[in-house]
Write an enzyme that holds these catalytic residues in place. Structure first.
Site, PDB file in Angstrom:
ATOM      1  N   HIS A   1       0.821  -1.220   0.000  1.00  0.00           N
ATOM      2  CA  HIS A   1       0.000   0.000   0.000  1.00  0.00           C
ATOM      3  C   HIS A   1       0.851   1.266   0.000  1.00  0.00           C
ATOM      4  O   HIS A   1       0.383   2.324  -0.410  1.00  0.00           O
ATOM      5  CB  HIS A   1      -0.986  -0.027   1.173  1.00  0.00           C
ATOM      6  CG  HIS A   1      -2.131  -0.953   0.928  1.00  0.00           C
ATOM      7  ND1 HIS A   1      -3.446  -0.601   1.109  1.00  0.00           N
ATOM      8  CD2 HIS A   1      -2.152  -2.243   0.474  1.00  0.00           C
ATOM      9  CE1 HIS A   1      -4.231  -1.626   0.780  1.00  0.00           C
ATOM     10  NE2 HIS A   1      -3.463  -2.637   0.409  1.00  0.00           N
ATOM     11  N   ASP A   2       2.089   1.170   0.456  1.00  0.00           N
ATOM     12  CA  ASP A   2       2.961   2.344   0.323  1.00  0.00           C
ATOM     13  C   ASP A   2       3.471   2.450  -1.117  1.00  0.00           C
ATOM     14  O   ASP A   2       3.327   3.482  -1.765  1.00  0.00           O
ATOM     15  CB  ASP A   2       4.148   2.264   1.303  1.00  0.00           C
ATOM     16  CG  ASP A   2       4.934   3.582   1.301  1.00  0.00           C
ATOM     17  OD1 ASP A   2       4.309   4.638   1.058  1.00  0.00           O
ATOM     18  OD2 ASP A   2       6.152   3.575   1.542  1.00  0.00           O
TER      19      ASP A   2
ATOM     20  N   VAL B   1       1.363   3.489  -4.364  1.00  0.00           N
ATOM     21  CA  VAL B   1       0.806   4.844  -4.407  1.00  0.00           C
ATOM     22  C   VAL B   1       1.951   5.843  -4.288  1.00  0.00           C
ATOM     23  O   VAL B   1       2.604   5.904  -3.244  1.00  0.00           O
ATOM     24  CB  VAL B   1      -0.208   5.040  -3.244  1.00  0.00           C
ATOM     25  CG1 VAL B   1      -0.882   6.403  -3.355  1.00  0.00           C
ATOM     26  CG2 VAL B   1      -1.242   3.924  -3.250  1.00  0.00           C
TER      27      VAL B   1
ATOM     28  N   GLY C   1       4.861   5.596  -5.369  1.00  0.00           N
ATOM     29  CA  GLY C   1       6.140   4.913  -5.151  1.00  0.00           C
ATOM     30  C   GLY C   1       6.393   4.695  -3.664  1.00  0.00           C
ATOM     31  O   GLY C   1       5.603   5.118  -2.810  1.00  0.00           O
TER      32      GLY C   1
ATOM     33  N   ASP D   1       7.530   5.740  -0.681  1.00  0.00           N
ATOM     34  CA  ASP D   1       7.955   7.044  -0.151  1.00  0.00           C
ATOM     35  C   ASP D   1       7.397   7.318   1.240  1.00  0.00           C
ATOM     36  O   ASP D   1       7.416   8.469   1.697  1.00  0.00           O
ATOM     37  CB  ASP D   1       7.517   8.161  -1.110  1.00  0.00           C
ATOM     38  CG  ASP D   1       6.000   8.305  -1.145  1.00  0.00           C
ATOM     39  OD1 ASP D   1       5.296   7.356  -0.708  1.00  0.00           O
ATOM     40  OD2 ASP D   1       5.506   9.350  -1.586  1.00  0.00           O
TER      41      ASP D   1
ATOM     42  N   HIS E   1      -2.091 -13.200   0.663  1.00  0.00           N
ATOM     43  CA  HIS E   1      -3.348 -13.428   1.384  1.00  0.00           C
ATOM     44  C   HIS E   1      -3.390 -14.778   2.084  1.00  0.00           C
ATOM     45  O   HIS E   1      -4.435 -15.198   2.554  1.00  0.00           O
ATOM     46  CB  HIS E   1      -4.544 -13.247   0.446  1.00  0.00           C
ATOM     47  CG  HIS E   1      -4.753 -11.817   0.015  1.00  0.00           C
ATOM     48  ND1 HIS E   1      -5.519 -11.437  -1.042  1.00  0.00           N
ATOM     49  CD2 HIS E   1      -4.257 -10.664   0.537  1.00  0.00           C
ATOM     50  CE1 HIS E   1      -5.499 -10.112  -1.175  1.00  0.00           C
ATOM     51  NE2 HIS E   1      -4.729  -9.616  -0.222  1.00  0.00           N
TER      52      HIS E   1
ATOM     53  N   ASP F   1     -11.285 -20.156  13.505  1.00  0.00           N
ATOM     54  CA  ASP F   1     -11.594 -20.618  14.840  1.00  0.00           C
ATOM     55  C   ASP F   1     -12.235 -22.019  14.741  1.00  0.00           C
ATOM     56  O   ASP F   1     -13.194 -22.222  13.994  1.00  0.00           O
ATOM     57  CB  ASP F   1     -12.500 -19.523  15.430  1.00  0.00           C
ATOM     58  CG  ASP F   1     -13.589 -20.000  16.310  1.00  0.00           C
ATOM     59  OD1 ASP F   1     -13.340 -20.935  17.069  1.00  0.00           O
ATOM     60  OD2 ASP F   1     -14.681 -19.390  16.248  1.00  0.00           O
TER      61      ASP F   1
ATOM     62  N   ASP G   1       2.987 -19.126   3.322  1.00  0.00           N
ATOM     63  CA  ASP G   1       3.430 -20.141   2.370  1.00  0.00           C
ATOM     64  C   ASP G   1       2.473 -20.153   1.183  1.00  0.00           C
ATOM     65  O   ASP G   1       1.656 -19.245   1.041  1.00  0.00           O
ATOM     66  CB  ASP G   1       3.509 -21.511   3.059  1.00  0.00           C
ATOM     67  CG  ASP G   1       2.142 -21.949   3.567  1.00  0.00           C
ATOM     68  OD1 ASP G   1       1.128 -21.287   3.260  1.00  0.00           O
ATOM     69  OD2 ASP G   1       2.080 -22.968   4.271  1.00  0.00           O
TER      70      ASP G   1
HETATM   71  C1  HEM Z   1      -4.262  -8.181  -5.989  1.00  0.00           C
HETATM   72  C2  HEM Z   1      -4.952  -7.221  -5.478  1.00  0.00           C
HETATM   73  C3  HEM Z   1      -5.256  -7.115  -4.036  1.00  0.00           C
HETATM   74  C4  HEM Z   1      -6.468  -6.855  -3.489  1.00  0.00           C
HETATM   75  C5  HEM Z   1      -7.755  -6.577  -4.231  1.00  0.00           C
HETATM   76  C6  HEM Z   1      -6.293  -6.880  -2.056  1.00  0.00           C
HETATM   77  C7  HEM Z   1      -7.301  -6.655  -1.153  1.00  0.00           C
HETATM   78  C8  HEM Z   1      -7.184  -6.805   0.208  1.00  0.00           C
HETATM   79  C9  HEM Z   1      -8.240  -6.587   1.149  1.00  0.00           C
HETATM   80  C10 HEM Z   1      -9.659  -6.115   0.802  1.00  0.00           C
HETATM   81  C11 HEM Z   1      -7.761  -6.879   2.382  1.00  0.00           C
HETATM   82  C12 HEM Z   1      -8.518  -6.816   3.707  1.00  0.00           C
HETATM   83  C13 HEM Z   1      -8.664  -5.385   4.184  1.00  0.00           C
HETATM   84  C14 HEM Z   1      -9.638  -5.313   5.330  1.00  0.00           C
HETATM   85  O1  HEM Z   1     -10.825  -5.501   5.081  1.00  0.00           O
HETATM   86  O2  HEM Z   1      -9.206  -5.116   6.482  1.00  0.00           O
HETATM   87  C15 HEM Z   1      -6.399  -7.302   2.229  1.00  0.00           C
HETATM   88  C16 HEM Z   1      -5.598  -7.740   3.251  1.00  0.00           C
HETATM   89  C17 HEM Z   1      -4.288  -8.070   3.091  1.00  0.00           C
HETATM   90  N1  HEM Z   1      -3.542  -7.944   1.931  1.00  0.00           N
HETATM   91 FE1  HEM Z   1      -4.265  -7.584   0.080  1.00  0.00          FE
HETATM   92  N2  HEM Z   1      -4.999  -7.170  -1.758  1.00  0.00           N
HETATM   93  C18 HEM Z   1      -4.316  -7.306  -2.935  1.00  0.00           C
HETATM   94  C19 HEM Z   1      -2.965  -7.551  -3.063  1.00  0.00           C
HETATM   95  C20 HEM Z   1      -2.098  -7.665  -2.013  1.00  0.00           C
HETATM   96  C21 HEM Z   1      -0.659  -7.665  -2.125  1.00  0.00           C
HETATM   97  C22 HEM Z   1       0.087  -7.466  -3.424  1.00  0.00           C
HETATM   98  C23 HEM Z   1      -0.173  -7.849  -0.866  1.00  0.00           C
HETATM   99  C24 HEM Z   1       1.257  -7.915  -0.410  1.00  0.00           C
HETATM  100  C25 HEM Z   1       2.252  -8.292  -1.151  1.00  0.00           C
HETATM  101  C26 HEM Z   1      -1.298  -7.987   0.016  1.00  0.00           C
HETATM  102  C27 HEM Z   1      -1.204  -8.277   1.348  1.00  0.00           C
HETATM  103  C28 HEM Z   1      -2.269  -8.333   2.203  1.00  0.00           C
HETATM  104  C29 HEM Z   1      -2.171  -8.768   3.575  1.00  0.00           C
HETATM  105  C30 HEM Z   1      -0.930  -9.344   4.248  1.00  0.00           C
HETATM  106  C31 HEM Z   1      -3.425  -8.595   4.146  1.00  0.00           C
HETATM  107  C32 HEM Z   1      -3.811  -8.867   5.591  1.00  0.00           C
HETATM  108  C33 HEM Z   1      -3.452  -7.610   6.381  1.00  0.00           C
HETATM  109  C34 HEM Z   1      -3.700  -7.699   7.868  1.00  0.00           C
HETATM  110  O3  HEM Z   1      -4.100  -8.729   8.369  1.00  0.00           O
HETATM  111  O4  HEM Z   1      -3.451  -6.675   8.546  1.00  0.00           O
HETATM  112  N3  HEM Z   1      -2.439  -7.829  -0.688  1.00  0.00           N
HETATM  113  N4  HEM Z   1      -6.065  -7.228   0.904  1.00  0.00           N
END
Ligand code: HEM
Length: 343
Positions: free
Chosen positions: A68-69, A72, A74, A76, A197, A246, A269
């Protein structure tokens, strides 16, 4: 000295300190702080390990933060900036950034680094190092890479930029591909990075459409499990990975999956790809990867080869970490990650 003079002097000093980073990230270097702050990488690692020991969820949050950094403006540190009266809608206030967390881990690291090497290490580099260490710790060292550093912290942060540049969980495969292509990422890299994910959580509002999706898109018993959990509060969170669920909820809605549950939560993994092929993933955007030939091929490839995913995910994170600031934008080494220096 009169206040107006002090303000004018500070503004001049801040302007002088604003540097112009090279646009392509070519100035970044592995071991960039070797001479100026030799122990920065071990300090970051220490604090990330401490945070993950207290709560593995903070590791997942750090892995999301780099994405997310960097997507958007780059890499930064613009995602770290808090809203202020002058700029009330920074990136972190954008709806797309729902649930973004671990800002306090970054603050703790920055304070420790400032105590050792004041004014030397950017918050943008800390985000990258912290994501590297989090990914490594959550994967027991299988994901590992040596990212270059030397980024500067940006001085702009706007919610509208985050809304424009980050993918939404409701996106179709065509929208996901277009979104990644805009940042020069391929379909394969979209699939590789989505594997993140395997860890963390999502809010029910981020997976609402999945609760009514047909069985061709989501296993009905998993859908019932999610629906039950999502009915239990205003907008609760659920684990992204069914194996972190759970046990009581699984026993009630989805007993055949009980054997898949793991004690160690948030293990990074290739399980995301197995879950995806079995239609047991949380977001529409995850399922969408099965709907296009090339993407589906890569989902199958990474389901079959976990070691390959570890390596390719590491490489994709390095590529992500090199996304440059917008051409001509100014940068600085922030004193505090939540505020630009002249604030
Ligand atoms: C491909 C497009 C992507 C979409 C549409 C997407 C969307 C989302 C959404 C909706 C959430 C949950 C946010 C919430 O409701 O709290 C999430 C969580 C997460 N995303 Fe993505 N994501 C994408 C790609 C990525 C990428 C590229 C990464 C990292 C390399 C990533 C890492 C994560 C992680 C680790 C979580 C869990 C965060 C937490 O538990 O605090 N996601 N993502």
């Amino acid at each position: 000295m009169k206040v107006s003079v002090v303000v004018a002097l500070c503004a001049t000093a801040a302007a002088v300190l604003l540097l112009s980073p090279a646009a392509e990230g070519s100035h970044l270097k592995v071991g960039y702080y070797k001479k100026s702050c030799g122990n920065v990488e071990s300090l970051v690692k220490y604090h990330v390990a401490k945070a993950i020991k207290a709560n593995r969820g903070s590791g997942a949050a750090l892995v999301r933060l780099i994405f997310h950094d960097c997507f958007v403006r780059g890499c930064d540190g613009s995602v770290l900036l808090d809203p202020t009266p002058e700029n009330p809608y920074t990136e972190k206030t954008a709806p797309i950034n729902i649930g973004l967390a671990a800002f306090e881990v970054i603050d703790e690291i920055k304070a420790a680094v400032e105590a050792h090497c004041p004014g030397t290490v950017s918050c943008a580099d800390i985000v990258v190092y912290a994501a590297r260490d989090a990914a490594s710790l959550l994967s027991n060292g299988h994901v590992h890479f040596d990212p270059p550093a030397g980024r500067l912290d940006g001085v702009h942060s706007h919610a509208a930029d985050a809304q424009r540049d980050l993918p939404d969980s409701t996106f179709t495969i065509a929208e996901l591909i277009r979104n990644f292509r805009r940042k020069n990422f391929t379909v394969e890299e979209l699939v590789i990075l989505s594997g993140a994910h395997a860890v963390g959580v999502g809010h029910c509002s981020s997976l609402r459409a999945r609760l009514t999706a047909p069985p061709t898109q989501i296993v009905p018993s998993y859908r019932s499990l999610l629906a039950g959990k999502c009915a239990a509060g205003a907008d609760p969170v659920v684990p992204n990975n069914v194996r972190d669920e759970d046990p009581k909820a699984v026993a009630a809605a989805f007993p055949s999956f009980l054997k898949k549950l793991r004690k160690a939560k948030d293990f990074l993994d290739n399980s995301y790809y197995h879950n995806n092929l079995a239609r047991i993933v949380t977001f529409n955007s995850d399922w969408q990867l099965l709907t296009e030939k090339e993407a589906l091929g890569h989902v199958k490839e990474y389901a079959e080869n976990g070691t390959l995913w570890d390596e390719d995910f590491s490489d994709a994170l390095v590529k992500l970490s090199k996304l440059p600031m917008e051409p001509g934008s100014k940068g600085e080494i922030r004193n505090k990650c939540r505020f630009v220096n002249h604030y």
